[in-house]
Scaffold this motif. Structure first.
Motif, PDB file in Angstrom:
ATOM      1  N   PRO A   1      40.285   8.200  20.886  1.00 54.61           N
ATOM      2  CA  PRO A   1      40.280   9.123  19.750  1.00 54.61           C
ATOM      3  C   PRO A   1      40.247  10.561  20.242  1.00 54.61           C
ATOM      4  CG  PRO A   1      38.112   8.131  20.044  1.00 54.61           C
ATOM      5  CD  PRO A   1      39.046   7.401  20.968  1.00 54.61           C
ATOM      6  N   PRO A   2      40.805  11.487  19.464  1.00 55.76           N
ATOM      7  CA  PRO A   2      40.778  12.893  19.877  1.00 55.76           C
ATOM      8  C   PRO A   2      39.353  13.428  19.924  1.00 55.76           C
ATOM      9  CG  PRO A   2      41.512  12.694  17.610  1.00 55.76           C
ATOM     10  CD  PRO A   2      41.446  11.304  18.157  1.00 55.76           C
ATOM     11  N   LEU A   3      39.143  14.414  20.798  1.00 58.82           N
ATOM     12  CA  LEU A   3      37.859  15.082  20.868  1.00 58.82           C
ATOM     13  C   LEU A   3      37.776  16.128  19.773  1.00 58.82           C
ATOM     14  CD1 LEU A   3      37.717  15.620  24.733  1.00 58.82           C
ATOM     15  CD2 LEU A   3      36.716  13.750  23.404  1.00 58.82           C
ATOM     16  N   ARG A   4      36.682  16.157  19.061  1.00 59.41           N
ATOM     17  CA  ARG A   4      36.515  17.079  17.939  1.00 59.41           C
ATOM     18  C   ARG A   4      35.574  18.210  18.336  1.00 59.41           C
ATOM     19  NH1 ARG A   4      34.004  12.711  14.177  1.00 59.41           N
ATOM     20  NH2 ARG A   4      32.915  12.511  16.181  1.00 59.41           N
TER      21      ARG A   4
ATOM     22  N   LEU B   1      41.372  17.840  20.282  1.00 53.91           N
ATOM     23  CA  LEU B   1      42.032  17.844  21.581  1.00 53.91           C
ATOM     24  C   LEU B   1      42.340  16.403  21.934  1.00 53.91           C
ATOM     25  CD1 LEU B   1      39.870  20.383  23.620  1.00 53.91           C
ATOM     26  CD2 LEU B   1      41.993  20.809  22.408  1.00 53.91           C
ATOM     27  N   SER B   2      43.609  16.115  22.217  1.00 56.45           N
ATOM     28  CA  SER B   2      43.991  14.742  22.529  1.00 56.45           C
ATOM     29  C   SER B   2      44.999  14.735  23.659  1.00 56.45           C
ATOM     30  CB  SER B   2      44.585  14.060  21.292  1.00 56.45           C
ATOM     31  OG  SER B   2      45.710  14.774  20.822  1.00 56.45           O
TER      32      SER B   2
ATOM     33  N   ASP C   1      30.609  14.467  12.688  1.00 56.98           N
ATOM     34  CA  ASP C   1      31.961  15.002  12.493  1.00 56.98           C
ATOM     35  C   ASP C   1      32.434  15.878  13.649  1.00 56.98           C
ATOM     36  OD1 ASP C   1      32.348  13.757  10.061  1.00 56.98           O
ATOM     37  OD2 ASP C   1      31.526  15.428   8.907  1.00 56.98           O
ATOM     38  N   ALA C   2      31.636  16.020  14.693  1.00 55.32           N
ATOM     39  CA  ALA C   2      32.034  16.839  15.828  1.00 55.32           C
ATOM     40  C   ALA C   2      31.429  16.271  17.102  1.00 55.32           C
ATOM     41  CB  ALA C   2      31.590  18.287  15.637  1.00 55.32           C
TER      42      ALA C   2
ATOM     43  N   THR D   1      30.055  29.480  33.502  1.00 52.55           N
ATOM     44  CA  THR D   1      30.857  28.313  33.164  1.00 52.55           C
ATOM     45  C   THR D   1      29.963  27.120  32.887  1.00 52.55           C
ATOM     46  OG1 THR D   1      31.059  27.615  35.470  1.00 52.55           O
ATOM     47  CG2 THR D   1      32.776  29.081  34.616  1.00 52.55           C
ATOM     48  N   ALA D   2      30.518  26.168  32.171  1.00 56.59           N
ATOM     49  CA  ALA D   2      29.837  24.901  31.926  1.00 56.59           C
ATOM     50  C   ALA D   2      30.899  23.823  31.813  1.00 56.59           C
ATOM     51  CB  ALA D   2      29.008  24.964  30.650  1.00 56.59           C
ATOM     52  N   ILE D   3      30.510  22.605  32.124  1.00 56.50           N
ATOM     53  CA  ILE D   3      31.394  21.459  31.939  1.00 56.50           C
ATOM     54  C   ILE D   3      30.678  20.470  31.040  1.00 56.50           C
ATOM     55  CG2 ILE D   3      32.578  19.536  33.043  1.00 56.50           C
ATOM     56  CD1 ILE D   3      32.881  21.278  35.531  1.00 56.50           C
ATOM     57  N   ALA D   4      31.242  20.257  29.860  1.00 62.62           N
ATOM     58  CA  ALA D   4      30.685  19.298  28.910  1.00 62.62           C
ATOM     59  C   ALA D   4      31.436  17.986  29.064  1.00 62.62           C
ATOM     60  CB  ALA D   4      30.817  19.825  27.487  1.00 62.62           C
ATOM     61  N   CYS D   5      30.705  16.909  29.285  1.00 63.12           N
ATOM     62  CA  CYS D   5      31.323  15.592  29.412  1.00 63.12           C
ATOM     63  C   CYS D   5      31.210  14.881  28.062  1.00 63.12           C
ATOM     64  CB  CYS D   5      30.646  14.790  30.512  1.00 63.12           C
ATOM     65  SG  CYS D   5      31.533  13.270  30.930  1.00 63.12           S
ATOM     66  N   VAL D   6      32.339  14.738  27.391  1.00 64.47           N
ATOM     67  CA  VAL D   6      32.374  14.128  26.061  1.00 64.47           C
ATOM     68  C   VAL D   6      33.278  12.906  26.123  1.00 64.47           C
ATOM     69  CG1 VAL D   6      32.946  14.461  23.630  1.00 64.47           C
ATOM     70  CG2 VAL D   6      32.023  16.366  24.972  1.00 64.47           C
ATOM     71  N   SER D   7      32.723  11.745  25.834  1.00 64.96           N
ATOM     72  CA  SER D   7      33.488  10.492  25.910  1.00 64.96           C
ATOM     73  C   SER D   7      34.181  10.351  27.260  1.00 64.96           C
ATOM     74  CB  SER D   7      34.518  10.424  24.773  1.00 64.96           C
ATOM     75  OG  SER D   7      33.891  10.482  23.517  1.00 64.96           O
ATOM     76  N   ASP D   8      33.440  10.677  28.318  1.00 63.33           N
ATOM     77  CA  ASP D   8      33.918  10.581  29.698  1.00 63.33           C
ATOM     78  C   ASP D   8      35.044  11.561  30.023  1.00 63.33           C
ATOM     79  OD1 ASP D   8      32.102   8.515  30.332  1.00 63.33           O
ATOM     80  OD2 ASP D   8      33.467   7.019  29.488  1.00 63.33           O
TER      81      ASP D   8
END
Length: 253
Positions: free
Chosen positions: A7-10, A242-243, A37-38, A103-110
């Motif tokens: 699924p796309p990242l929201r 984002l997909s 929802d996000a 900077t930051a790196i967010a890990c969302v759904s791998d």
């Protein structure tokens, strides 16, 4: 989208919330509506009305129970009372990570989403640039933007490996999202010196606020730029999807 595609990242985004105690319930309802929802929340500065601790607590209380990563930059309103050192711990305790030339790196759904955050500053655009000349105070302003440009360049290099890369700031890096504001004040709404590293490194999108009467969508070269100031959005947040592993920034209500 193929049946087996993830699924796309929201990504929910907004700027210029200007939180204050008299609007605490409004903030609670607005942020509470994001639950489910996000996947990520990005705030483009002016979190508070005057940068006072009691105003920061309104935002902190509103986001504390959100189970998603939250990143933010400062806005000019947040600096007004010069109490950044007092309000930053309040926000961080509620789960808000403040980025200032960082900077930051967010890990969302791998999936790694790289974020470069900075407030930005005044400075102007073609025909209205503040110069690196004259009074020391004026030249200090110019040097502040130089620091922003250098930090953004280094930050985008640092997250170059991320599948998705986002620049989050308060001041505008392009006139394309200032249209609607009087041109006589564009110098105070941002500067285009910050556009150089954006054009060079081509992140997936740039988010900013500050220009309340500006335009939602613009661009720097091929890079989409979005003015997510709440007055421009006409709503509490904008959710981007984002997909795939290519730039794909479809804005959704």
């Amino acid at each position: 989208m193929p049946d087996d595609a993830p699924p796309p990242l929201r990504i929910a985004a907004a700027g210029d919330m200007h939180c204050q105690p008299s609007r605490a319930e409004e903030a609670r309802v607005a942020f509470g509506a994001l639950a489910g929802d996000a996947d990520l929340l990005l705030l483009a500065g002016d979190l508070t009305t005057h940068g006072q601790p009691e105003q920061a607590r309104v935002l902190a209380d509103a986001v504390r129970d959100l189970d998603i990563p939250i990143y933010s930059v400062w806005g000019n309103h947040d600096w007004h009372c010069d109490q950044i050192d007092a309000i930053q711990p309040i926000l961080e305790d509620a789960g808000v990570t403040i980025l200032e030339r960082d900077t930051a790196i967010a890990c969302v759904s791998d999936v790694e989403i790289g974020i470069v955050g900075l407030k930005g500053f005044v400075g102007g655009f073609p025909g209205s640039h503040l110069p690196d000349f004259g009074e020391p105070l004026l030249r200090t302003v110019y040097r502040e933007t130089t620091k922003d440009v250098e930090a953004l360049d280094e930050g985008l290099k640092a997250i170059a490996h991320c599948p998705f890369r986002i620049v989050l700031m308060h001041y505008a890096p392009s006139t394309s999202t200032l249209i609607g504001e009087p041109e006589t004040i564009w110098t105070m709404l941002g500067n285009d010196r910050i556009a150089a590293p954006i054009a060079q490194h081509e992140p997936d999108m740039v988010l900013h606020g500050h220009a309340h009467a500006g335009t939602f969508a613009g661009a720097i070269g091929e890079v989409p730029v979005y003015n997510v100031s709440v007055p421009v959005l006409g709503q509490d947040f904008w959710v981007f999807e984002l997909s795939g592993l290519e730039r794909a920034t479809a804005p959704l209500h």
